[in-house]
Design a protein around this motif. Structure first.
Motif, short mmCIF file in Angstrom:
data_model
loop_
_atom_site.label_atom_id
_atom_site.label_comp_id
_atom_site.label_asym_id
_atom_site.label_seq_id
_atom_site.Cartn_x
_atom_site.Cartn_y
_atom_site.Cartn_z
N ILE A 8 6.65 -1.28 1.60
CA ILE A 8 6.18 -0.81 0.45
C ILE A 8 5.06 -2.01 0.40
CG2 ILE A 8 8.06 0.41 -0.61
CD1 ILE A 8 8.30 -1.92 -2.25
N ARG A 9 4.28 -1.73 -0.53
CA ARG A 9 3.65 -3.28 -2.09
C ARG A 9 4.28 -3.80 -1.99
NH1 ARG A 9 -2.16 -0.55 -0.98
NH2 ARG A 9 -2.40 1.34 -1.10
N PRO A 10 4.27 -4.84 -2.45
CA PRO A 10 4.77 -6.05 -3.05
C PRO A 10 5.27 -5.62 -4.46
CG PRO A 10 3.19 -6.81 -1.45
CD PRO A 10 2.94 -5.95 -1.47
N ARG A 34 4.60 -8.85 6.90
CA ARG A 34 3.41 -9.09 7.14
C ARG A 34 3.02 -7.40 8.18
NH1 ARG A 34 -0.80 -14.00 7.52
NH2 ARG A 34 0.43 -13.80 9.58
N GLY A 35 2.05 -6.65 8.51
CA GLY A 35 1.53 -5.78 9.27
C GLY A 35 0.30 -5.23 9.45
N TYR A 36 0.30 -4.28 9.98
CA TYR A 36 -1.23 -3.21 9.68
C TYR A 36 -0.45 -1.92 10.25
CZ TYR A 36 -2.67 -4.06 14.31
OH TYR A 36 -2.90 -4.06 15.97
N GLY A 37 -1.59 -0.91 9.21
CA GLY A 37 -1.21 0.21 10.64
C GLY A 37 -2.45 0.96 10.53
N VAL A 56 -1.69 -7.32 6.99
CA VAL A 56 -1.47 -7.03 4.76
C VAL A 56 -0.16 -7.64 4.85
CG1 VAL A 56 -1.36 -5.82 3.32
CG2 VAL A 56 -3.00 -5.40 5.36
N PRO A 57 0.08 -8.09 3.83
CA PRO A 57 1.35 -8.76 3.18
C PRO A 57 2.51 -7.34 2.26
CG PRO A 57 -0.22 -9.55 1.69
CD PRO A 57 -0.77 -9.11 2.76
N LYS A 58 3.59 -7.07 2.92
CA LYS A 58 4.33 -6.02 2.04
C LYS A 58 5.78 -6.60 2.26
CE LYS A 58 1.47 -2.90 3.03
NZ LYS A 58 0.64 -1.64 2.27
N ILE A 59 6.47 -6.02 1.63
CA ILE A 59 7.82 -5.97 1.13
C ILE A 59 8.79 -4.98 2.28
CG2 ILE A 59 10.02 -5.38 -0.70
CD1 ILE A 59 7.94 -7.78 -1.02
#
Length: 112
Positions: A8-10, A34-37, A56-59
């Motif tokens: 999810i978004r942080p 962190r990753g990308y889609g 992109v940073p994610k949780i």
């Protein structure tokens, strides 16, 4: 038992955590990832210089729930993590064969 992994978004973390607690989820694990889609990162400008952010940073939230709680848990994540924009994340659901609490050696749903 099921393992639910949600990326999810942080800034949505607190909202999702509160919704999971309300649904009866007793514990969760959180990782900063962190990753990308499909969005393949994005471009930012810093002091006039443009640069590409590929990851992109994610949780990442991981929870193990009894089969009875699966639908409520997934619905809580969807309801609170969704913004409607590209990059909202993903939910992965896996079967869990067993869980063992190390301290008491309890297993199965008692260990949750």
């Amino acid at each position: 038992m099921k393992k639910i992994e949600a990326i999810i978004r942080p800034f949505k973390l607190d909202e999702v955590k509160e919704a999971l607690i309300e649904e009866g989820v007793k514990g969760l694990t959180i990782s900063e990832v962190r990753g990308y889609g499909r969005q393949k990162g994005h471009t930012e400008t810093y002091r006039g210089a443009e640069y590409q952010i590929e990851f992109v940073p994610k949780i990442k939230i991981e929870v193990i729930v009894d089969d009875k709680l699966l639908d409520k848990t997934v619905d809580a994540i969807l309801r609170t993590a969704k913004t409607g924009q590209v990059g909202d994340g993903k939910i992965f659901i896996s079967d869990i064969k067993d869980v063992i609490r190390i301290r008491t050696e309890e297993s199965g749903t008692q260990a949750l």
